[in-house]
Write an enzyme that holds these catalytic residues in place. Sequence first.
Site, PDB file in Angstrom:
ATOM      1  N   PHE A 188     -10.540   3.051  -7.738  1.00 48.47           N
ATOM      2  CA  PHE A 188     -11.126   4.290  -8.220  1.00 48.47           C
ATOM      3  C   PHE A 188     -11.114   5.241  -7.004  1.00 48.47           C
ATOM      4  O   PHE A 188     -10.053   5.398  -6.407  1.00 48.47           O
ATOM      5  CB  PHE A 188     -12.448   4.000  -8.937  1.00 48.47           C
ATOM      6  CG  PHE A 188     -12.146   3.502 -10.356  1.00 48.47           C
ATOM      7  CD1 PHE A 188     -11.392   2.342 -10.559  1.00 48.47           C
ATOM      8  CD2 PHE A 188     -12.492   4.241 -11.471  1.00 48.47           C
ATOM      9  CE1 PHE A 188     -10.999   1.930 -11.839  1.00 48.47           C
ATOM     10  CE2 PHE A 188     -12.115   3.833 -12.760  1.00 48.47           C
ATOM     11  CZ  PHE A 188     -11.370   2.685 -12.943  1.00 48.47           C
ATOM     12  N   ARG A 195     -16.830  10.902 -10.646  1.00 54.68           N
ATOM     13  CA  ARG A 195     -15.950   9.857 -10.110  1.00 54.68           C
ATOM     14  C   ARG A 195     -16.782   8.704  -9.545  1.00 54.68           C
ATOM     15  O   ARG A 195     -17.946   8.866  -9.199  1.00 54.68           O
ATOM     16  CB  ARG A 195     -15.071  10.410  -8.972  1.00 54.68           C
ATOM     17  CG  ARG A 195     -14.056  11.447  -9.403  1.00 54.68           C
ATOM     18  CD  ARG A 195     -12.926  10.823 -10.211  1.00 54.68           C
ATOM     19  NE  ARG A 195     -11.931  11.812 -10.611  1.00 54.68           N
ATOM     20  CZ  ARG A 195     -12.017  12.567 -11.714  1.00 54.68           C
ATOM     21  NH1 ARG A 195     -13.053  12.457 -12.526  1.00 54.68           N
ATOM     22  NH2 ARG A 195     -11.056  13.422 -12.007  1.00 54.68           N
ATOM     23  N   HIS A 255      -8.289  15.263  -1.028  1.00 59.29           N
ATOM     24  CA  HIS A 255      -9.445  14.530  -1.555  1.00 59.29           C
ATOM     25  C   HIS A 255     -10.762  15.228  -1.274  1.00 59.29           C
ATOM     26  O   HIS A 255     -10.910  15.955  -0.285  1.00 59.29           O
ATOM     27  CB  HIS A 255      -9.453  13.100  -0.997  1.00 59.29           C
ATOM     28  CG  HIS A 255      -8.304  12.302  -1.497  1.00 59.29           C
ATOM     29  ND1 HIS A 255      -7.327  11.796  -0.676  1.00 59.29           N
ATOM     30  CD2 HIS A 255      -7.943  11.967  -2.757  1.00 59.29           C
ATOM     31  CE1 HIS A 255      -6.426  11.177  -1.412  1.00 59.29           C
ATOM     32  NE2 HIS A 255      -6.774  11.263  -2.677  1.00 59.29           N
ATOM     33  N   LEU A 256     -11.719  14.953  -2.152  1.00 67.04           N
ATOM     34  CA  LEU A 256     -12.978  15.694  -2.119  1.00 67.04           C
ATOM     35  C   LEU A 256     -13.787  15.466  -0.836  1.00 67.04           C
ATOM     36  O   LEU A 256     -14.140  16.425  -0.145  1.00 67.04           O
ATOM     37  CB  LEU A 256     -13.814  15.311  -3.356  1.00 67.04           C
ATOM     38  CG  LEU A 256     -15.174  15.996  -3.446  1.00 67.04           C
ATOM     39  CD1 LEU A 256     -15.018  17.511  -3.554  1.00 67.04           C
ATOM     40  CD2 LEU A 256     -15.958  15.466  -4.659  1.00 67.04           C
ATOM     41  N   TYR A 264       2.126  10.689 -11.036  1.00 63.29           N
ATOM     42  CA  TYR A 264       1.637   9.718 -10.053  1.00 63.29           C
ATOM     43  C   TYR A 264       1.140   8.459 -10.768  1.00 63.29           C
ATOM     44  O   TYR A 264       1.565   7.337 -10.465  1.00 63.29           O
ATOM     45  CB  TYR A 264       0.525  10.351  -9.215  1.00 63.29           C
ATOM     46  CG  TYR A 264      -0.309   9.349  -8.465  1.00 63.29           C
ATOM     47  CD1 TYR A 264       0.253   8.596  -7.435  1.00 63.29           C
ATOM     48  CD2 TYR A 264      -1.644   9.123  -8.798  1.00 63.29           C
ATOM     49  CE1 TYR A 264      -0.499   7.661  -6.755  1.00 63.29           C
ATOM     50  CE2 TYR A 264      -2.406   8.196  -8.116  1.00 63.29           C
ATOM     51  CZ  TYR A 264      -1.829   7.457  -7.099  1.00 63.29           C
ATOM     52  OH  TYR A 264      -2.564   6.513  -6.431  1.00 63.29           O
ATOM     53  N   PHE A 316       0.824  -1.214   0.000  1.00 60.80           N
ATOM     54  CA  PHE A 316       0.000   0.000   0.000  1.00 60.80           C
ATOM     55  C   PHE A 316       0.856   1.261   0.000  1.00 60.80           C
ATOM     56  O   PHE A 316       0.381   2.313  -0.408  1.00 60.80           O
ATOM     57  CB  PHE A 316      -0.873   0.042   1.270  1.00 60.80           C
ATOM     58  CG  PHE A 316      -1.965  -0.988   1.326  1.00 60.80           C
ATOM     59  CD1 PHE A 316      -3.203  -0.739   0.742  1.00 60.80           C
ATOM     60  CD2 PHE A 316      -1.775  -2.205   1.975  1.00 60.80           C
ATOM     61  CE1 PHE A 316      -4.225  -1.681   0.801  1.00 60.80           C
ATOM     62  CE2 PHE A 316      -2.790  -3.149   2.038  1.00 60.80           C
ATOM     63  CZ  PHE A 316      -4.018  -2.887   1.449  1.00 60.80           C
TER      64      PHE A 316
HETATM   65  N1  UDP Z   1     -12.248  18.122  -6.098  1.00 53.98           N
HETATM   66  C1  UDP Z   1     -12.871  19.326  -5.857  1.00 53.98           C
HETATM   67  N2  UDP Z   1     -12.575  19.971  -4.699  1.00 53.98           N
HETATM   68  C2  UDP Z   1     -11.721  19.474  -3.753  1.00 53.98           C
HETATM   69  C3  UDP Z   1     -11.111  18.228  -3.997  1.00 53.98           C
HETATM   70  C4  UDP Z   1     -11.397  17.580  -5.188  1.00 53.98           C
HETATM   71  O1  UDP Z   1     -13.629  19.821  -6.691  1.00 53.98           O
HETATM   72  O2  UDP Z   1     -11.505  20.117  -2.711  1.00 53.98           O
HETATM   73  C5  UDP Z   1     -12.587  17.378  -7.319  1.00 53.98           C
HETATM   74  C6  UDP Z   1     -11.387  16.986  -8.152  1.00 53.98           C
HETATM   75  O3  UDP Z   1     -11.047  18.021  -9.044  1.00 53.98           O
HETATM   76  C7  UDP Z   1     -11.900  15.730  -8.840  1.00 53.98           C
HETATM   77  C8  UDP Z   1     -12.867  15.107  -7.823  1.00 53.98           C
HETATM   78  O4  UDP Z   1     -13.202  16.179  -6.932  1.00 53.98           O
HETATM   79  O5  UDP Z   1     -12.640  16.080  -9.981  1.00 53.98           O
HETATM   80  C9  UDP Z   1     -12.256  13.969  -7.031  1.00 53.98           C
HETATM   81  O6  UDP Z   1     -11.001  14.415  -6.564  1.00 53.98           O
HETATM   82  P1  UDP Z   1     -10.135  13.617  -5.505  1.00 53.98           P
HETATM   83  O7  UDP Z   1      -8.896  14.440  -5.250  1.00 53.98           O
HETATM   84  O8  UDP Z   1     -10.986  13.298  -4.321  1.00 53.98           O
HETATM   85  O9  UDP Z   1      -9.785  12.262  -6.204  1.00 53.98           O
HETATM   86  P2  UDP Z   1      -9.098  11.937  -7.640  1.00 53.98           P
HETATM   87  O10 UDP Z   1     -10.241  11.602  -8.558  1.00 53.98           O
HETATM   88  O11 UDP Z   1      -8.294  13.114  -8.055  1.00 53.98           O
HETATM   89  O12 UDP Z   1      -8.266  10.738  -7.336  1.00 53.98           O
END
Ligand code: UDP
Length: 321
Positions: A169, A219, A187-188, A141, A73
């Site tokens: 995912f 997503r 992360h979102l 990455y 991991f």
């Molecule tokens: N995102 C957002 N605001 C945030 C963090 C993420 O709008 O504060 C969006 C980001 O641009 C992507 C989605 O949310 O479209 C998921 O992002 P995350 O970083 O959680 O995961 P990723 O898909 O990049 O692995």
Amino acid sequence: MNILVAGGAGYIGSVFVEEACNAGHNVTVFDSLVEGHRAAVNERARFVQGDLADRAATSQALKEAQAEAVFYFAGFIMVGESMTEPGKYFRNNVSNGIELLEACIETGVKKIVFSSTAAVFGMPDRVPIEEDFPKQPVNAYGESKLMFETLLEWYRKIHGLNYVVFRYFNAAGASASRGEAHRIETHLIPNILKVALGQKENCAIFGTDYDTPDGTCIRDYIHVLDLASSHLLALKEGVSGSFNLGNGEGYSVREVIDTCRKVTGRDIPVLEEPRRAGDPPRLIASSRKAITELGWKPAHPTLEEIVTTAWHWHQSHPDGY
Ligand code: UDP
């Protein structure tokens, strides 16, 4: 089985360690604690603090654990950072991974289970994404994870080391006692929940002009406990190869924010910002292969359940571990 979990003090690793202990495995965690947290490691697991760059320490830990299988991991995961400091990603996610592979060969490990990512696919032409879709990462990455996938195939051919690759995912959610606590949170879902907790004023939406129904990125969110359960299935005799892991359902950034509003009952102000570099508009997994070949079945497939468990964890751990 005797297993060693590299990165078992991190978010997904620590939840897996908990589930592996519950399943009766004899678990050793090997973690540098650069990103992980000692308190995240289940008390039933042995803990060794060490860095994969240190080959001797890694071999020693594998020997002491009498490891039959290794879970890998440990890795750096910030897409944005990988585009400003690629060396950090290739060194940690590839070079250190080679040290781990060599140590596995030296100590007779039979199988390695690797945490890969949807980012290996880059910007797919269509969704849902199947395992054999073209691999064209759009950030360092994703490239670092793809490089390690390639290495695994060579080590299988040359040394007979079995491998299972899981391409996550969007991992989210929490178990009752373990959740997402990155030192820098990009992360979102955790960022939205920080707003709900009053730790941040608003949540940024990165891009509102994508070619999606509401203009924000889509997503596929997958519960961390469901990721953990797939890894236990990977230990079965005869299981090998690469598997995508998601729920096969896509949610836009705005839909995720709305779900968080519903679950938390809190107002969550947003700030519309420009696109974030390297974000594909739409990533949705086909997990048909994991379902049919591994017998994997997500137990927490709804976004509401994922957010609810994350919310409980963030409320009980407002400052992380
Ligand atoms: N995102 C957002 N605001 C945030 C963090 C993420 O709008 O504060 C969006 C980001 O641009 C992507 C989605 O949310 O479209 C998921 O992002 P995350 O970083 O959680 O995961 P990723 O898909 O990049 O692995």
